[in-house]
Design a protein around this motif. Sequence first.
Motif, mmCIF file in Angstrom:
data_model
loop_
_atom_site.group_PDB
_atom_site.id
_atom_site.type_symbol
_atom_site.label_atom_id
_atom_site.label_comp_id
_atom_site.label_asym_id
_atom_site.label_seq_id
_atom_site.Cartn_x
_atom_site.Cartn_y
_atom_site.Cartn_z
ATOM 1 N N ASP A 19 0.856 -1.187 0.000
ATOM 2 C CA ASP A 19 0.000 0.000 0.000
ATOM 3 C C ASP A 19 0.889 1.234 0.000
ATOM 4 O OD1 ASP A 19 -1.584 2.240 0.871
ATOM 5 O OD2 ASP A 19 -3.108 0.801 1.495
ATOM 6 N N LYS A 20 0.988 1.891 -1.166
ATOM 7 C CA LYS A 20 1.915 3.021 -1.279
ATOM 8 C C LYS A 20 1.436 4.263 -0.545
ATOM 9 C CE LYS A 20 1.075 5.748 -5.345
ATOM 10 N NZ LYS A 20 1.619 6.257 -6.565
ATOM 11 N N GLY A 21 0.169 4.333 -0.210
ATOM 12 C CA GLY A 21 -0.336 5.484 0.533
ATOM 13 C C GLY A 21 -0.044 5.401 2.021
ATOM 14 N N LEU A 22 -0.039 4.198 2.558
ATOM 15 C CA LEU A 22 0.198 4.007 3.997
ATOM 16 C C LEU A 22 1.615 3.537 4.310
ATOM 17 C CD1 LEU A 22 -3.178 2.320 5.008
ATOM 18 C CD2 LEU A 22 -2.476 4.702 5.325
ATOM 19 N N GLY A 50 6.682 4.327 -0.630
ATOM 20 C CA GLY A 50 5.608 4.044 -1.575
ATOM 21 C C GLY A 50 5.670 2.645 -2.163
ATOM 22 N N PRO A 51 5.553 1.591 -1.336
ATOM 23 C CA PRO A 51 5.596 0.232 -1.874
ATOM 24 C C PRO A 51 4.489 0.020 -2.910
ATOM 25 C CG PRO A 51 4.693 0.224 0.356
ATOM 26 C CD PRO A 51 5.191 1.615 0.090
ATOM 27 N N ASN A 67 9.613 0.025 -4.528
ATOM 28 C CA ASN A 67 9.046 1.214 -3.885
ATOM 29 C C ASN A 67 8.993 2.339 -4.908
ATOM 30 O OD1 ASN A 67 8.916 0.051 -1.169
ATOM 31 N ND2 ASN A 67 11.143 0.007 -1.358
ATOM 32 N N GLU A 68 7.778 2.743 -5.245
ATOM 33 C CA GLU A 68 7.573 3.704 -6.329
ATOM 34 C C GLU A 68 8.200 5.059 -6.056
ATOM 35 O OE1 GLU A 68 3.979 5.973 -8.734
ATOM 36 O OE2 GLU A 68 3.475 4.294 -7.441
ATOM 37 N N LEU A 69 7.978 5.610 -4.889
ATOM 38 C CA LEU A 69 8.297 7.016 -4.667
ATOM 39 C C LEU A 69 9.781 7.302 -4.489
ATOM 40 C CD1 LEU A 69 5.269 7.943 -2.414
ATOM 41 C CD2 LEU A 69 5.494 8.090 -4.908
ATOM 42 N N ASP A 70 10.574 6.308 -4.067
ATOM 43 C CA ASP A 70 12.009 6.553 -3.947
ATOM 44 C C ASP A 70 12.853 5.652 -4.859
ATOM 45 O OD1 ASP A 70 11.941 4.129 -2.605
ATOM 46 O OD2 ASP A 70 12.709 4.915 -0.713
ATOM 47 N N SER A 71 12.192 4.950 -5.783
ATOM 48 C CA SER A 71 12.879 4.095 -6.764
ATOM 49 C C SER A 71 13.888 3.151 -6.109
ATOM 50 C CB SER A 71 13.562 4.939 -7.848
ATOM 51 O OG SER A 71 12.603 5.565 -8.662
ATOM 52 N N THR A 72 13.396 2.412 -5.104
ATOM 53 C CA THR A 72 14.232 1.423 -4.435
ATOM 54 C C THR A 72 13.541 0.067 -4.471
ATOM 55 O OG1 THR A 72 13.248 1.839 -2.255
ATOM 56 C CG2 THR A 72 15.235 3.118 -2.829
ATOM 57 N N VAL A 73 14.297 -0.957 -4.092
ATOM 58 C CA VAL A 73 13.756 -2.301 -3.918
ATOM 59 C C VAL A 73 14.133 -2.750 -2.512
ATOM 60 C CG1 VAL A 73 13.812 -4.703 -4.678
ATOM 61 C CG2 VAL A 73 13.976 -2.856 -6.365
ATOM 62 N N THR A 74 13.160 -3.236 -1.767
ATOM 63 C CA THR A 74 13.417 -3.763 -0.431
ATOM 64 C C THR A 74 13.339 -5.279 -0.480
ATOM 65 O OG1 THR A 74 12.406 -1.807 0.568
ATOM 66 C CG2 THR A 74 12.719 -3.712 1.994
ATOM 67 N N ALA A 75 14.340 -5.916 0.109
ATOM 68 C CA ALA A 75 14.370 -7.378 0.225
ATOM 69 C C ALA A 75 13.827 -7.753 1.601
ATOM 70 C CB ALA A 75 15.797 -7.889 0.063
ATOM 71 N N TYR A 76 12.943 -8.753 1.628
ATOM 72 C CA TYR A 76 12.343 -9.228 2.872
ATOM 73 C C TYR A 76 12.583 -10.725 3.028
ATOM 74 C CZ TYR A 76 9.611 -4.910 2.915
ATOM 75 O OH TYR A 76 9.226 -3.590 2.930
ATOM 76 N N ASP A 77 12.777 -11.153 4.255
ATOM 77 C CA ASP A 77 12.704 -12.570 4.584
ATOM 78 C C ASP A 77 11.226 -12.872 4.812
ATOM 79 O OD1 ASP A 77 15.463 -13.173 4.534
ATOM 80 O OD2 ASP A 77 15.697 -12.333 6.548
ATOM 81 N N TYR A 78 10.769 -14.010 4.321
ATOM 82 C CA TYR A 78 9.368 -14.408 4.415
ATOM 83 C C TYR A 78 9.265 -15.630 5.317
ATOM 84 C CZ TYR A 78 5.066 -16.779 2.943
ATOM 85 O OH TYR A 78 3.875 -17.440 2.916
ATOM 86 N N ARG A 79 8.397 -15.555 6.316
ATOM 87 C CA ARG A 79 8.146 -16.685 7.210
ATOM 88 C C ARG A 79 6.862 -17.378 6.767
ATOM 89 N NH1 ARG A 79 8.609 -15.723 13.313
ATOM 90 N NH2 ARG A 79 8.107 -17.921 13.082
ATOM 91 N N ASN A 101 14.410 13.109 -11.543
ATOM 92 C CA ASN A 101 13.240 12.544 -10.884
ATOM 93 C C ASN A 101 12.871 11.228 -11.552
ATOM 94 O OD1 ASN A 101 12.803 14.681 -9.038
ATOM 95 N ND2 ASN A 101 11.926 15.896 -10.696
ATOM 96 N N SER A 102 12.448 10.274 -10.757
ATOM 97 C CA SER A 102 12.049 8.983 -11.293
ATOM 98 C C SER A 102 11.103 8.309 -10.324
ATOM 99 C CB SER A 102 13.284 8.101 -11.535
ATOM 100 O OG SER A 102 12.919 6.956 -12.274
ATOM 101 N N ARG A 103 10.254 7.444 -10.843
ATOM 102 C CA ARG A 103 9.321 6.647 -10.042
ATOM 103 C C ARG A 103 9.433 5.203 -10.512
ATOM 104 N NH1 ARG A 103 8.972 10.459 -6.844
ATOM 105 N NH2 ARG A 103 7.181 11.817 -6.662
ATOM 106 N N ALA A 104 9.612 4.294 -9.587
ATOM 107 C CA ALA A 104 9.672 2.875 -9.934
ATOM 108 C C ALA A 104 8.258 2.342 -10.119
ATOM 109 C CB ALA A 104 10.398 2.097 -8.850
ATOM 110 N N ALA A 105 8.124 1.244 -10.854
ATOM 111 C CA ALA A 105 6.783 0.722 -11.117
ATOM 112 C C ALA A 105 6.714 -0.787 -10.967
ATOM 113 C CB ALA A 105 6.319 1.149 -12.506
#
Length: 145
Positions: A19-22, A50-51, A67-79, A101-105
């Motif tokens: 949810d990129k808004g929250l 902004g995920p 993450n759209e708003l900062d053009s990054t990728v977050t890696a998560y461990d999944y349980r 300026n850039s936005r990831a998609a």
Amino acid sequence: AKPHFNPFSSDGRFVLVPDKGLDRIFVFRYEAGRLTPAEPPFVATRETAGPRHLACHPSRPWVYCVNELDSTVTAYDYRADSGELRPRQIVSALPDSYTGNSRAAGIQIDAGGRFLYASNRGSDSIALLRIDPDNGRLAFVEAVS
């Protein structure tokens, strides 16, 4: 507030909703055709990240969110038992020389689970990141126009 995508986890037991808004990724358990909030019900992302979309690794317990708003990728461990996502790394989807300026998609992992691709609007590029097969960490390789 602004969910764009709601895929199942790779094992089909949970629905993951960035949810990129929250600035959260919500996790819902899926059983017998019903959704119930997992415990914990979400993971908070970096403020204003902004995920937008995510991809589950095809064979390992890792989830990646663009993450759209900062053009990054977050890696998560999944349980797999709880659906919990634990952040472990944030990597830019842009070369360090890009200053505009850039936005990831979008985000995608190749079928072999070796590479991750993330699209960028503004820089008009596709980032190529290598996935470490031992720990799931990402390394930026290049961005192709």
